[in-house]
Design a protein around this motif. Structure first.
Motif, mmCIF file in Angstrom:
data_model
loop_
_atom_site.group_PDB
_atom_site.id
_atom_site.type_symbol
_atom_site.label_atom_id
_atom_site.label_comp_id
_atom_site.label_asym_id
_atom_site.label_seq_id
_atom_site.Cartn_x
_atom_site.Cartn_y
_atom_site.Cartn_z
ATOM 1 N N ALA A 38 0.831 -1.207 0.000
ATOM 2 C CA ALA A 38 0.000 0.000 0.000
ATOM 3 C C ALA A 38 0.867 1.258 0.000
ATOM 4 C CB ALA A 38 -0.936 -0.012 1.214
ATOM 5 N N VAL A 41 2.456 1.729 -3.567
ATOM 6 C CA VAL A 41 1.479 2.217 -4.547
ATOM 7 C C VAL A 41 1.168 3.693 -4.311
ATOM 8 C CG1 VAL A 41 -0.900 1.985 -5.362
ATOM 9 C CG2 VAL A 41 0.464 -0.062 -4.925
ATOM 10 N N LEU A 42 0.928 4.066 -3.042
ATOM 11 C CA LEU A 42 0.579 5.449 -2.738
ATOM 12 C C LEU A 42 1.726 6.409 -3.066
ATOM 13 C CD1 LEU A 42 -1.370 7.520 -1.575
ATOM 14 C CD2 LEU A 42 -0.486 6.999 0.709
ATOM 15 N N VAL A 45 2.069 6.808 -6.916
ATOM 16 C CA VAL A 45 1.043 7.698 -7.463
ATOM 17 C C VAL A 45 1.314 9.140 -7.053
ATOM 18 C CG1 VAL A 45 -1.423 8.264 -7.405
ATOM 19 C CG2 VAL A 45 -0.698 5.885 -7.576
ATOM 20 N N ILE A 60 -6.893 10.081 -7.533
ATOM 21 C CA ILE A 60 -6.501 8.708 -7.204
ATOM 22 C C ILE A 60 -5.659 8.690 -5.939
ATOM 23 C CG2 ILE A 60 -5.129 6.728 -7.974
ATOM 24 C CD1 ILE A 60 -5.941 7.392 -10.836
ATOM 25 N N GLN A 61 -4.730 9.638 -5.852
ATOM 26 C CA GLN A 61 -3.884 9.718 -4.662
ATOM 27 C C GLN A 61 -4.720 9.961 -3.411
ATOM 28 O OE1 GLN A 61 -1.744 13.295 -4.229
ATOM 29 N NE2 GLN A 61 -0.313 12.530 -2.702
ATOM 30 N N LEU A 64 -6.521 6.697 -2.495
ATOM 31 C CA LEU A 64 -5.601 5.718 -1.910
ATOM 32 C C LEU A 64 -5.168 6.136 -0.510
ATOM 33 C CD1 LEU A 64 -3.326 4.902 -4.997
ATOM 34 C CD2 LEU A 64 -5.066 3.419 -3.969
ATOM 35 N N LEU A 67 -7.315 4.973 2.204
ATOM 36 C CA LEU A 67 -7.262 3.535 2.510
ATOM 37 C C LEU A 67 -6.021 3.143 3.301
ATOM 38 C CD1 LEU A 67 -8.414 2.030 -0.914
ATOM 39 C CD2 LEU A 67 -9.779 2.314 1.164
ATOM 40 N N LEU A 68 -4.908 3.884 3.116
ATOM 41 C CA LEU A 68 -3.641 3.467 3.718
ATOM 42 C C LEU A 68 -3.677 3.376 5.242
ATOM 43 C CD1 LEU A 68 -0.685 2.665 3.484
ATOM 44 C CD2 LEU A 68 -0.095 5.101 3.418
#
Length: 342
Positions: A38, A41-42, A45, A60-61, A64, A67-68
């Motif tokens: 995670a 990916v973050l 992005v 998108i950032q 995300l 969610l992190l």
């Protein structure tokens, strides 16, 4: 731009840490892997967002980022015995509220992100501060590493919260002119943490003896001193008779259930009487079993390792050396030499 090198270096360091977490396969911790993926990916992005200033990447950032924190928190809280209902409540309610606030009140997104990162980050730091005996569902040999990774995750989230807050203030005051520099500062502060996590991951298998005791402070005894010796003798008798130490997936929680002694009392008694942590104490029984097999059977050392409850050869050799002062092979050879001499 100044913001390019540091995110790339940070992502590369996290990828290296992910590689360490993937091996050996038998000792993978799914929570740590989810958290690292995670983060990678973050940050990837986020790097693209600052380089190309894309509105789509920014959205998108932001998604995300929501969610992190719960993913990181869940990765480590699942190793504790927190009430399941409370667990899922704390996991979904804040994240769900943040998601709807972001949809219906976009102006509050930065504040919500700060609260999510800071709240879950402080919770992880609190878990790590309580010590490895808090992670009762983690395998005994991995609980100290889980504690250190929880501390790293908490620091990561708290630093991210402060960075997001500083960037949001910069956008409101200067229109974001200093934001790239703030991101670089965050990366500079984050890299030493990742480096420490990498060193921890590589040296987990190397901690032994007094070094392990120094790295992991003993659990505080929760019983009067006069009762600890009796409790310890009871624990030792139950562990020997049940041979529960032969279970390679043994956790503090399982040990507490099998012996009927609460985890905190069990850990306190072992630390106070044996002057080592529970993992080393259990490995002492495993080494005794290995010695018996080395002296009484012609079994290969690898088979004896598995029969004694160890999962990896490096851990077996290290713990055998710590307890006996010699390697398993040397121990067997010396025993044979003594028999031949007599």
């Amino acid at each position: 731009m100044l913001s390019i090198p540091f995110p790339v270096i940070t992502v590369s360091a996290l990828l290296f840490l992910l590689g360490l977490a993937l091996f050996p396969k038998k000792q993978r911790h799914g929570g740590t892997l989810r958290f690292l993926v995670a983060c990678i990916v973050l940050l990837s992005v986020s790097t693209l967002r600052w380089e190309y200033h894309s509105a789509m990447l920014r959205n998108i950032q932001s998604g995300l980022a929501l969610l992190l924190p719960p993913v990181a928190w869940h990765s480590f809280i699942s190793m504790t015995e927190i009430n399941r209902q409370r667990h899922w409540l704390l996991l979904f309610v804040p994240a769900t509220l943040a998601f709807f606030i972001r949809i219906f009140w976009p102006a509050a997104t930065d504040f919500i992100l700060f609260m999510l990162f800071a709240g879950y980050g402080c919770s992880l730091l609190r878990m790590a501060w309580q010590g490895e005996h808090n992670f009762t569902l983690s395998r005994l040999g991995e609980s100290s590493h889980t504690t250190r990774m929880a501390f790293f995750a908490g620091c990561f989230l708290c630093l991210s919260a402060l960075t997001d807050l500083a960037v949001s203030f910069d956008f409101s005051i200067t229109g974001g002119k200093q934001a790239p520099v703030m991101v670089v500062i965050f990366q500079v502060m984050l890299l030493p943490l990742i480096g420490a996590a990498i060193v921890s991951a590589r040296s987990t298998a190397a901690l032994s003896g007094s070094a392990a005791r120094e790295a992991t402070p003993p659990a505080r005894a929760v019983l009067p001193a006069g009762e600890l010796a009796g409790l310890y003798r009871l624990l030792e008798k139950q562990v020997r008779e049940s041979q529960i130490y032969l279970n390679p997936d043994l956790t503090l929680s399982l040990l507490a259930r099998k012996t009927g002694v609460p985890a905190r009392q069990l850990s306190g008694a072992v630390n106070a009487i044996s002057q080592c942590n529970v993992s080393q104490w259990i490995n002492g029984f495993r080494v005794e079993r290995a010695k018996e097999l080395l002296l009484s059977t012609p079994m290969p050392v690898t088979d004896i390792m598995l029969e004694s409850g160890f999962m990896t050869k490096s851990n077996f050799n290290r713990e055998f050396q710590r307890v006996s002062g010699v390697s398993p092979t040397v121990f067997r050879q010396r025993a044979h030499d003594n028999q031949a001499t007599h």
